[in-house]
Enzyme design. Structure first.
Site, PDB file in Angstrom:
ATOM      1  CG  ASP A 182      -1.866   1.161   1.207  1.00  0.00           C
ATOM      2  OD1 ASP A 182      -1.447   2.280   0.835  1.00  0.00           O
ATOM      3  OD2 ASP A 182      -3.041   0.967   1.522  1.00  0.00           O
ATOM      4  CG  HIS A 183       1.470   4.333  -3.139  1.00  0.00           C
ATOM      5  ND1 HIS A 183       0.205   4.052  -3.585  1.00  0.00           N
ATOM      6  CD2 HIS A 183       1.598   5.685  -3.226  1.00  0.00           C
ATOM      7  CE1 HIS A 183      -0.392   5.182  -3.939  1.00  0.00           C
ATOM      8  NE2 HIS A 183       0.426   6.195  -3.727  1.00  0.00           N
ATOM      9  CG  HIS A 245      -4.117   4.511  -0.793  1.00  0.00           C
ATOM     10  ND1 HIS A 245      -3.203   3.503  -0.782  1.00  0.00           N
ATOM     11  CD2 HIS A 245      -4.335   4.798  -2.106  1.00  0.00           C
ATOM     12  CE1 HIS A 245      -2.864   3.187  -2.032  1.00  0.00           C
ATOM     13  NE2 HIS A 245      -3.551   3.967  -2.850  1.00  0.00           N
TER      14      HIS A 245
HETATM   15  C1  BG6 Z   1      -3.396   4.792  -6.369  1.00  0.00           C
HETATM   16  C2  BG6 Z   1      -4.728   4.861  -7.043  1.00  0.00           C
HETATM   17  O1  BG6 Z   1      -3.359   3.702  -5.493  1.00  0.00           O
HETATM   18  O2  BG6 Z   1      -3.179   5.990  -5.644  1.00  0.00           O
HETATM   19  C3  BG6 Z   1      -4.810   6.062  -7.967  1.00  0.00           C
HETATM   20  O3  BG6 Z   1      -4.949   3.675  -7.794  1.00  0.00           O
HETATM   21  C4  BG6 Z   1      -4.455   7.315  -7.219  1.00  0.00           C
HETATM   22  O4  BG6 Z   1      -6.101   6.174  -8.549  1.00  0.00           O
HETATM   23  C5  BG6 Z   1      -3.154   7.154  -6.454  1.00  0.00           C
HETATM   24  O5  BG6 Z   1      -4.333   8.368  -8.169  1.00  0.00           O
HETATM   25  C6  BG6 Z   1      -2.892   8.347  -5.547  1.00  0.00           C
HETATM   26  O6  BG6 Z   1      -1.622   8.253  -4.995  1.00  0.00           O
HETATM   27  P1  BG6 Z   1      -0.786   9.554  -4.619  1.00  0.00           P
HETATM   28  O7  BG6 Z   1       0.469   9.015  -4.022  1.00  0.00           O
HETATM   29  O8  BG6 Z   1      -0.587  10.316  -5.897  1.00  0.00           O
HETATM   30  O9  BG6 Z   1      -1.636  10.347  -3.648  1.00  0.00           O
END
Ligand code: BG6
Length: 492
Positions: A182-183, A245
Site C-alpha cells: 500500500d504505497h 490508503h
Molecule cells: C493509487 C490509485 O493507489 O493511488 C490512484 O490507484 C491514485 O487512482 C493514487 O491516483 C494516488 O496516490 P498519490 O500518491 O498520488 O496520492
C-alpha cells in the site's frame, strides 16, 4: 538490519509501474548506497527486448520520474550493469524451468546466494499463476535462502475475490514472505504518524474521545482516471482509495499503542481498528465528476473506455465511527475524490472546545487543530488561540507549522524506495497483513452492497469542484465543515 545479497525479479518490467516507480526508486537507493553489496535485477516481460534496450528504458524512466535528476553527471555503468532482461510469457509453464536456470546463473555471477524478491508488477489474475509456477519449480521455498513475493493492489474487487487471490498466493508463499504494497504506508508522513502520536507528551494523552471532537482524512486529487477506464470502472473511488490508503491512515491514527514496535504488534493493533469500524448507509455519499463549468474538462462518462451510463463513483465521503473505549462518539470523516480543485492528502484532528467560561464565555473561539499533511506538503500544522497584538483583547487562531519538505534542497525519498528497501530487509511493518485486507474489504463491501441495491442516481459534481453538495451536507448536519489546509496565507 543489514540488507542481504539478493536478486530482484520484476514480473511486468515493461509496464507503467516499473518505469514510473521501481526503476527510479532503485536508482535512488543505489545513489544512497542502500542496495545490497551483491545485487542484481532481472526485468521480465513478454516483449522482445534486449538488455541494452532495457537499460535505455531505465535511463529514460529516471529522466522522467526520478526525484534526483543527476544521472547525466554520474557514471551510470555500475548501476545499469545490475540489470538484465529476460523474456517470458507468464502463461507458458515451460518457460519457468529455464528462468530458474537463468536465476541460478545470476546467483553465481553476482554472489546473490539464492535470495530472491519476486515483484509481481502484473495484473492480479497473474498473481496465483506466477506463484504456482514458481512453486512447481521449487523457486518459492526458503531452503537456506529466502524467497519473498511482492504484490500490488488491486488486491481483489471484494472480499470474495480477495480471498481467492490470497489463497492462490498463500498456497505457495508463507504469510511472512508476502509483501502486499500500500504505497501510502511508504510515504514519509504516514510513517511519522506513530512517532507523532507515541513520542510526544503533548499529543498522546489527548488522543481520545475526551479531547478529540472529530477527525477528518482527505485524499483529494485533481487528476481524472487518466486512461485507466477499464480498471476504474470496476473499482471506483471506494475500492481504489478507501479500501486501502484511507483505511490504512485511519488505522494508524486510531490504533492503540502497540506492545512493541515489531511488525506483528503494530499490525495487531491496526486490525482491531478495522474490525471496530462502523458506518451507516445515510452517512455515505458518493459522486461522479461531470464536465467542468467551462467545458474544458470532460466528465467521467466521456473518458476513454468508460461506459456512457456508468454509475462508478469517483468521489466518496463518509462518516465512520470506531466502537471502542478510546473513540466511542468521535466521528471520523473520510473523503477522497478525483477532479477536485486541489491535490493533497491530509489528516485533521480537531480538538474539543473548552467549557464556556473565561475566554469561551462570550465568544466561540476556534478549535485547536492538529493537521498531519501527507502530501504534497509533508509536515505538521498546529492551530491554537492567542491574543492578537495590540490594545484590543482580540483572540485569534495562530499556528505552528512544521513543513519537512519545504526547506530548500530537501528531497524526500519516494514511497517505493522505502518499500523496496524494507522488502529486501525482510521488514513487513509497512505492508498489509491478510487480516487487514480482509476487514477493510468487509467494511467496503457493505457500502458497495448498499449502492448496488439503491435506485438513486449517482450525484454528478462538476470537475474542479469539491464533490457533490451532499458531501458538505454530511458534515453540516453535525454542525461541522470540511477543513483544508492551504499554504496560500497559511491557515484554513
Ligand atoms: C493509487 C490509485 O493507489 O493511488 C490512484 O490507484 C491514485 O487512482 C493514487 O491516483 C494516488 O496516490 P498519490 O500518491 O498520488 O496520492
Amino acid at each position: 538490519m543489514r540488507v542481504q545479497p539478493c536478486v530482484l525479479v520484476i514480473f511486468g518490467a515493461t509496464g507503467d509501474l516499473t518505469q514510473r516507480k521501481l526503476y527510479p526508486a532503485l536508482y535512488n537507493l543505489w545513489r544512497e548506497e542502500l542496495l545490497p553489496s551483491h545485487f542484481a535485477v532481472v526485468s521480465i516481460g513478454r516483449r522482445d527486448k534486449t538488455t541494452a534496450e532495457v537499460r535505455e528504458d531505465i535511463i529514460e524512466a529516471i529522466r522522467n520520474f526520478s526525484r534526483n535528476d543527476d544521472h547525466a553527471f554520474i557514471d551510470m555503468k555500475p548501476f545499469l550493469e545490475l540489470f538484465t532482461y529476460y523474456k517470458l510469457d507468464f502463461n507458458d509453464s515451460l518457460g519457468y524451468g529455464p528462468l530458474k536456470e537463468y536465476l541460478a546463473q545470476i546467483d553465481r555471477t553476482h554472489h546473490t546466494q539464492g535470495n530472491r524478491v519476486y515483484f509481481l508488477a502484473v495484473a492480479p489474475q497473474y498473481f496465483a499463476l506466477i506463484a504456482d509456477e514458481l512453486h512447481a519449480q521449487g523457486m518459492a521455498e526458503n531452503t537456506g535462502s529466502w524467497q519473498r513475493v511482492v504484490i500490488e493492489k488491486p488486491f481483489g474487487q471484494d472480499l470474495a475475490s480477495a480471498i481467492q487471490l490470497n489463497r492462490g498466493v498463500r498456497e505457495t508463499f508463507r504469510e511472512e514472505n508476502i509483501f502486499r504494497i500500500d504505497h501510502y504506508l511508504g510515504k514519509e508522513m504516514a510513517q511519522n504518524i506513530m512517532v507523532i502520536r507515541f513520542a510526544n507528551t503533548l499529543f498522546e494523552p489527548l488522543w481520545n474521545n475526551r479531547y478529540v471532537d472529530h477527525v477528518q482524512i482527505s485524499l483529494c486529487e485533481t487528476v481524472g482516471v487518466e486512461g485507466r477506464g477499464p480498471y476504474y470502472e470496476k473499482a471506483g473511488a471506494l475500492r481504489d482509495m478507501i479500501q486501502n490508503h484511507v483505511l490504512q491512515l485511519l488505522a494508524l491514527i486510531a490504533m492503540e499503542p502497540p506492545v512493541s514496535l515489531d511488525t506483528e504488534s503494530v499490525r495487531d493493533e491496526k486490525v482491531k481498528i478495522l474490525r471496530s469500524l462502523k458506518v451507516k448507509p445515510q452517512d455515505v455519499v458518493r459522486g461522479q465528476y461531470g464536465p467542468d463549468k467551462h467545458g474544458r474538462c470532460r466528465g467521467y462518462r466521456e473518458e476513454d473506455r468508460v461506459s456512457p451510463n456508468s454509475n462508478t463513483d469517483t468521489f466518496v465521503a463518509l462518516k465512520a465511527t470506531i466502537d471502542n473505549f478510546r473513540w466511542a462518539g468521535v466521528p471520523f470523516y473520510l473523503r477522497t475524490g478525483k477532479r477536485l480543485p486541489q491535490k493533497y492528502s491530509e489528516i485533521v484532528i480537531s480538538f474539543k472546545k473548552l467549557p464556556g467560561v473565561l475566554y469561551f464565555k462570550e465568544r466561540d473561539l476556534a478549535s485547536n487543530l492538529l493537521v498531519i499533511r501527507v502530501n504534497p506538503d509533508e509536515g505538521v500544522y498546529l492551530q491554537f488561540n492567542a491574543k492578537q497584538p495590540g490594545t484590543q483583547s482580540t483572540i485569534l487562531p495562530v499556528s505552528m507549522d512544521f513543513c519537512q519538505n519545504c526547506a530548500e534542497g530537501f528531497n524526500s525519498p519516494e514511497a517505493y524506495e522505502r518499500l523496496l528497501y524494507d522488502v529486501m530487509r525482510g521488514d513487513s511493518t509497512l505492508f498489509t497483513r491478510w487480516d487487514e485486507v480482509e476487514y477493510s474489504w468487509r467494511f467496503v463491501d457493505q457500502i458497495a452492497e448498499w449502492w448496488e441495491n439503491s435506485h438513486e442516481p449517482i450525484p454528478i459534481y462538476p470537475a474542479g469542484s469539491w464533490g457533490p453538495k451532499e458531501s458538505a451536507e454530511l458534515l453540516k448536519r453535525d454542525g461541522r465543515d470540511w477543513l483544508r489546509f492551504t499554504r496560500v496565507g497559511g491557515g484554513f
